[in-house]
Every structure is written in structure tokens, then in C-alpha cells.
Design an enzyme around this catalytic site. Structure first.
Site, mmCIF file in Angstrom:
data_model
loop_
_atom_site.group_PDB
_atom_site.id
_atom_site.type_symbol
_atom_site.label_atom_id
_atom_site.label_comp_id
_atom_site.label_asym_id
_atom_site.label_seq_id
_atom_site.Cartn_x
_atom_site.Cartn_y
_atom_site.Cartn_z
ATOM 1 N N TRP A 196 0.817 -1.211 0.000
ATOM 2 C CA TRP A 196 0.000 0.000 0.000
ATOM 3 C C TRP A 196 0.860 1.275 0.000
ATOM 4 O O TRP A 196 0.438 2.317 0.503
ATOM 5 C CB TRP A 196 -0.977 0.011 1.188
ATOM 6 N N ASP A 224 -34.186 1.703 -13.323
ATOM 7 C CA ASP A 224 -34.761 2.325 -12.136
ATOM 8 C C ASP A 224 -34.763 3.851 -12.257
ATOM 9 O O ASP A 224 -33.864 4.450 -12.845
ATOM 10 C CB ASP A 224 -33.943 1.920 -10.905
ATOM 11 N N GLU A 237 -39.143 2.030 -15.317
ATOM 12 C CA GLU A 237 -39.881 2.404 -14.112
ATOM 13 C C GLU A 237 -40.124 3.913 -14.172
ATOM 14 O O GLU A 237 -39.311 4.713 -13.734
ATOM 15 C CB GLU A 237 -39.078 2.046 -12.856
#
Length: 690
Positions: free
Chosen positions: A94, A340, A394
Site C-alpha cells: 500500500w 430504475d 420504471e
């Protein structure tokens, strides 16, 4: 692929003429309709530069992100505001190092990194470290295909996913051209234990239930990765990563493959209407700006959802979203999508506070033409790749042309949800006394749809089951469900609730235009509500599960409601009820609370009266012999067996020759709060011989 501008100008006029012919109320908006078609084609040409296929433009997922090709690792990113990008993770402890630094490869913000084969290994965790003028921070790659959350720290990281043995698909599947009978489901809450369910548990335990219930399509919620489990999957962070909280990508593939082997199509919810605001695991400040993927300023934030709003005018954003459509088709063999939050996309004000009572609302400056064009292009990509795939919009606004094919001048969705019907049932069961129900009004609302577009009806979806609302059965029975659902427990409130639960579901299914949807568990009257773990409920999973044992217990009335749902789904498929959308009204009376109609050679009769039963009630019907093929009053469905289903019913002529319509009548016994379905023997003998 269908194009518009490349065709002679006469084609546009012809398309508009056809649209207006189907709906004359659109005539005053001819110029706006024309402008829409031109805008869609202009956007397509902008993306394709008149050379490439749109489906090739939608292949960004094969370029961006992490890939192993030609014996080396390749990483590509789009981050125009970044000044430096580093790969950090398990492979370098890291730490930022030049060995893992991306190189900027053009002036458009594209970055690349190549690494040798041994630099990365399957299962390693990684992120990007993004640096920009005035700041820096960790980021999950936008195209990451595997993202996991540490159970202890709750930190999200991407994961190198390159298994030695890729999943081998077992079933070649093409979605049958039949009306979709949709089982809306959520993998995580599909088990009875108080925990997050897995793809494998869904495959082993829930798929067989859905198959036995007779549904031919599953709509899966919450598949793309989302940081907050309680969002139901509607605040997406990683659009190309199936949620790891349910298992591995291969286990999702196995779920889909197994469903295909059962003859069941799989749709997933695609949330391209907005995105989670998170910075590290989302796209909120990906390259240090709030406007890389989204609109700048206030337009970039959704005032009601606390989320980011995509900028559909940006070619790079369209590449991202169109590639997302293709990715799920290419990689997971899904059979289509429910898009959606379409209403939020279509209007600059997201449709908030709008009643949409006038056609003017569909053609004002409030309409976002960029979003409209994106939706049309998304449908072109999906249907070009998979002609058998289906897309569902929708949309609560009723935007004309949304579920009209692009070849006919529409936006291209195959279906739209009839979203007013569940609201209708809430209004009637919550605010209106049974004796005041208007059956005429019910009938008008049930069949109120655009007849040039296909619709899917439902009594309730997940929306009505969420905490703060009530499922249909709980609205009808309330606390009595806790104490009086044993089969030998006679209770008037439960008796009413079960009778109406059956009637409302059947009248919705039988009047549906072209498809039907049920949310997981509602078919047997699943009690209570859905409440995901949150601080307000002490992070409990008690309400984020499905109590299948209630339906499996023959001593409980839930099993009877389950029997009824299986019967009506079987009836719908056996008689191909939704094959044609035409429903012929035979009789509707507000005073008697009786409704009767004919569809597919079947006569459907509903007595909604809370008190009155009728003997020898006359119902106009086509002449012939009829047999009862369904009675909601059967004991197997929790009824009182008041109807003799073995009696053959003959129509009788009406003596009054001035009577219009069918000159024949069926004379039926109609007990209170029951429905019966009768089959015309002559009609169906003709169908079989044909």
C-alpha cells in the site's frame, strides 16, 4: 441498427404520423416529437463519428479497468483532472511507488499502466491513489469488476479477480417470446435466517421455489455493488462489480445459469438515474472534481435522494453507461434490465411534486433531452446485442413513447410499469370503506394504459413493503395476522383480508396489459414489512428476510394464499391470458360491486360486495357452455367452498330483443367477496382444433 437522420426526411414525418395516429392527443406536439428523434440520432452520430457501430462504442469495459492480456496486466483509467495516479495494494504494501505509476497517454484524461504477469495475483486487494491540483485520495477504479468490504474496518477495496478456472456456462438460453411473469427478488433477504443471504443459497433454495410457483422471469435487485446495504441497491458505487456481500462473480453466474436451465430469464435492476455520493468507493469526486461524471453545481445533486446526477451530454459518461449495459449482457448473460428511476432522469426537476395531468408536462423545457437520448441509445445497444432481451422502464410520469420501439420513433423500452395500480390499491384499502368502493372507477384505472405501448401490472412491489409502509395483506389484516393465521381459527378480519388479497391480485393479473410482477413473499401474504439493518433498529436482520416456513406450514393460512397464487399463475400460462391485451367488459355495477369481463375465451367475475351474495346473477357473455376453472372460495385457497365447480353453466337468451351487446346471459351464484373464472368450452375446443 435503426437510425433516423440517415433515412430520408420523409421517414421522420412517417414516424411522427404513426405516433400521432396511435395517440391523436400528441398532434399539437409534432415539432417536439420531431426534435426528439433528431436529438437521439445526433447523439448517436456524435458517439460513433459516422464510422463505428454503437455496440462497439459500448465496449469500454473491455478497455478500462484491470485486464490480463498478452501475458501482462493492463490498467486504463479516465481521470481528466488527475495529475498523477498510482496503483497501491497488497502487491506493494500500500505504498506509492514509481513502479506502479500510471502514464497519461492523451489530452482527454486517459491513463495507462502495464505490469508483468507476476506483479499481481488473484485475490490481491488494491486501490488507486489519485492526485490532483490541491488534493489527493484513494479511489476504487470506476470499472472495477470485484469490490469487497472488510468486515472489521468496513473499508472497501478492489480485488484482483483472475481465477485459474473461469466459469463454464452449462445452458444455452434464449428468452421465450412469452408474457413476462416476474418474480422480483433480493438475494440478501431471500433466506429465513437473520443474515445476508448468498448467491449460492438463492440458487439452491430460492430458485426451486420460484420455479414451483410458475414464474418465468426473475428481477434481481441490488446486484451492482452498493456501500449501504439498506439502500436496497439503489445507491450504486461500483457499476461493474456484482455485490460481493452475496458471494463471488462465478456464484452469480451459476445462479443465472441454473435459472436458465429451469427456463427462467434473469433481469437485473440497472440504476443509471443517479449514483452514490461516496468519494473513495464511489464516483462522487473521482478525479477530484464533482463534475467528471455528473453535472456541476446544484444540478449534480438529487435533492430528494442525496445522490449524484449523471451528465448525459458528456460522451465519456455515455461510454461508461452504455458499456455498463453491455457488460452485464456479455459477462453474466442476463436477459434484460429494469431501468430504475426513469422519471428522475427524464425531467430537470426529477418529477418531484409533479402530477403529470397534462401532455404539456411531457414536452416542456423541463424535459432532459440528453437523458432521453441516452435511454434510446441504451435500448438500441441492448436489443442489437440481444434481440430476445427485454427492458422495462420504471416511470411514474406516463411519458409517451417510452415503451415504443426506436424503429417506430420511440425510446425503445419493451415494457413500462403500470405504477398507478399499486397506488390505487393503497388508496382503496387505506382510505375508502369497502361499501364505498367504486367498481367503475377501479375498472377504468386497471385498464388505463397507452395501447401502443406494453405495460406490466402489479398489486405491490418492494416499494410497498418497506418500513414506513405496509404490504397489501398487512394493510388489510394488520395485527390480527400475529394471532389468527391458524387454519382452524375463524376470524372475520382475517377472512376479509384473505378474500380481498386474492381478489386484488387476480383482478390485477387478469387485466394486466402484457406482463405481471410479484415481489418475493407477497404471493403468500408475507407479514410485516422490510427493514434493513440500521442504527434505528439496532442493526437487526429480523425484518430483512423471508419467512418461507409460513408458506410451507400446512396448518397456517399462508399456505392457502400460496396455493392460490400458484393456481392463478398456472391459469395465466395455461390459457395464455396475457397474449393479447384486449379485455372486453361484460358487466360493471357500483351498487352491486360486481365486475365481469372476457379475455382469451375466459369470463372473469368478481363480487367485491362486503355483505351481499347473489343467486342467479345475470352476466352478459358469449353464447355457449361454461365450466368453472377457478373459484377463490375453494377451501384449498382459504375459502368456504360455497361454489360448486362441477356444474356446467349454459348461457340463456335475453327475452328483451332491445338489449345491446351479448344477447345471452350466464346466471351465476356469486358469494360475497369472491371471484370465479369460467371457461368457454366452444371457444377452447376451436382453439385446440385450430
Amino acid at each position: 441498427m435503426n437510425t433516423i437522420v440517415n433515412a430520408p426526411s420523409m421517414s421522420i414525418h412517417h414516424l411522427i404520423d404513426t405516433i400521432i395516429h396511435n395517440d391523436p392527443w400528441l398532434a399539437p406536439y409534432r415539432s417536439q416529437l420531431t426534435h426528439r428523434l433528431i436529438a437521439i440520432e445526433a447523439r448517436r452520430q456524435q458517439l460513433c463519428h459516422n464510422q463505428n457501430e454503437l455496440i462497439d462504442i459500448a465496449s469500454g469495459h473491455e478497455y478500462f479497468g484491470l485486464h490480463f492480456r498478452d501475458n501482462k496486466w493492463q490498467l486504463h483509467e479516465w481521470a481528466p483532472n488527475a495529475t498523477a495516479i498510482f496503483l497501491v495494494g497488497d502487491m506493494n504494501q500500500w505504498q506509492i511507488s514509481s513502479e506502479f505509476q500510471f502514464q497519461r497517454i492523451d489530452d482527454h484524461g486517459h491513463w495507462a499502466l502495464q505490469l508483468p504477469e507476476d506483479a499481481l495475483h488473484h485475490g490481491q486487494h488494491y486501490r488507486l491513489h489519485m492526485i490532483w491540483h490541491g488534493g489527493e485520495g484513494p479511489r476504487i477504479p470506476a470499472y472495477a469488476r470485484r469490490v469487497i468490504q472488510d468486515n472489521q474496518t468496513l473499508i472497501f477495496t478492489a480485488q484482483v479477480w483472475h481465477p485459474k478456472s473461469p466459469y463454464q456456462w452449462q445452458n444455452q438460453f434464449k428468452r421465450p417470446q412469452v408474457a413476462p411473469l416476474i418474480y422480483e427478488a433480493h438475494v440478501g433477504m431471500a433466506q429465513e435466517e437473520g443474515k445476508v443471504g448468498t448467491y449460492r443459497e438463492f440458487t439452491e433454495k430460492t430458485l426451486p421455489r420460484i420455479q414451483a410457483a410458475g414464474y418465468n422471469t426473475i428481477q434481481l435487485m441490488g446486484i451492482p455493488e452498493h456501500p449501504y446495504y439498506g439502500s436496497f441497491g439503489y445507491h450504486v458505487s461500483s457499476y461493474f462489480a456484482p455485490s460481493s456481500r452475496f458471494g463471488t462473480p462465478e456464484e452469480l453466474m451459476e445462479l443465472i445459469d441454473t435459472a436458465h436451465g429451469m427456463g427462467i430469464a434473469i433481469l437485473i435492476d440497472l440504476v443509471h438515474s443517479h449514483a452514490v455520493t461516496n468519494h473513495v468507493e464511489g464516483l462522487g469526486l473521482y478525479d477530484g472534481t464533482s463534475y467528471q461524471f455528473f453535472h456541476e453545481g446544484g444540478r449534480g445533486r438529487h435533492p430528494a435522494w442525496d445522490s449524484c446526477c449523471f451528465n448525459y451530454a458528456k460522451p465519456e459518461v455515455l461510454h461508461f453507461l452504455l458499456s455498463n449495459c453491455r457488460y452485464w449482457l456479455d459477462t453474466f448473460n442476463v436477459d434484460g434490465f429494469r431501468f430504475d428511476g426513469i422519471t428522475s432522469m427524464l425531467y430537470h426537476d426529477h418529477g418531484l411534486g409533479q402530477a403529470f395531468t397534462s401532455y404539456d408536462h411531457y414536452f416542456s423545457h423541463n424535459v432532459d433531452l440528453d437523458a432521453l437520448a441516452y435511454l434510446a441509445l441504451a435500448n438500441q445497444v441492448i436489443h442489437r446485442l440481444r434481440p430476445d432481451a427485454i427492458t422495462i422502464a420504471e416511470d411514474m410520469s406516463g411519458m409517451p413513447g417510452l415503451a415504443l420501439s426506436t424503429a417506430h420513433g420511440g425510446i425503445g423500452f419493451d415494457y413500462r410499469f403500470a405504477m398507478g395500480i399499486p397506488d390505487l390499491w393503497i388508496k382503496y384499502t387505506k382510505d375508502i370503506r369497502d361499501e364505498d368502493w367504486s367498481i367503475v372507477h377501479l375498472w377504468q384505472e386497471l385498464i388505463n394504459r397507452r395501447h401502443d405501448e406494453k405495460t406490466i401490472s402489479y398489486t405491490e412491489s418492494h416499494d410497498q413493503a418497506l418500513v414506513g409502509d405496509k404490504t397489501l395483506i398487512f394493510r388489510l389484516a394488520d395485527a390480527a395476522m400475529y394471532w389468527h393465521m391458524n387454519r382452524d381459527d375463524e376470524h372475520l378480519l382475517i377472512d376479509r383480508a384473505m378474500a380481498l388479497h386474492k381478489m386484488l391480485r387476480l383482478v390485477t393479473l387478469s387485466t394486466a396489459g402484457h406482463g405481471y410482477l410479484n415481489f418475493m413473499g407477497n404471493e403468500f401474504g408475507h407479514p410485516e414489512w422490510i427493514d434493513f439493518p440500521r442504527e434505528g433498529n439496532h442493526w437487526s436482520y429480523h425484518h430483512a428476510r423471508r419467512q418461507w416456513s409460513l408458506a410451507d406450514n400446512p396448518n397456517l393460512k399462508y399456505s392457502l394464499l400460496n396455493n392460490f397464487d400458484r393456481m392463478i399463475i398456472t391459469l395465466c400460462k395455461t390459457y395464455d391470458v396475457l397474449r393479447y391485451s384486449t379485455v372486453h367488459i361484460l358487466w360493471v355495477r357500483d351498487d352491486d360491486k360486481v365486475l365481469a369481463f372476457e379475455r382469451q375465451g375466459l369470463v372473469w367475475v368478481f363480487n367485491f360486495h362486503p355483505e351481499k351474495s347473489f343467486t342467479d346473477y345475470p352476466i352478459p357473455a358469449p353464447a355457449g357452455e361454461y365450466e368453472v376453472i377457478l373459484s377463490s372460495d375453494d377451501a384449498d385457497f382459504g375459502g368456504h367452498s360455497r361454489i360448486d365447480t362441477h356444474v356446467t353453466h349454459l348461457t340463456l337468451p335475453v327475452e328483451d330483443s332491445s338489449i345491446e351487446g351479448h344477447p345471452q346471459r350466464l346466471h351465476l351464484y356469486l358469494p360475497t367477496r369472491t371471484t370465479i373464472v369460467l371457461k368457454n368450452r366452444q371457444y377452447w375446443s376451436t382453439q385446440k382444433s385450430g
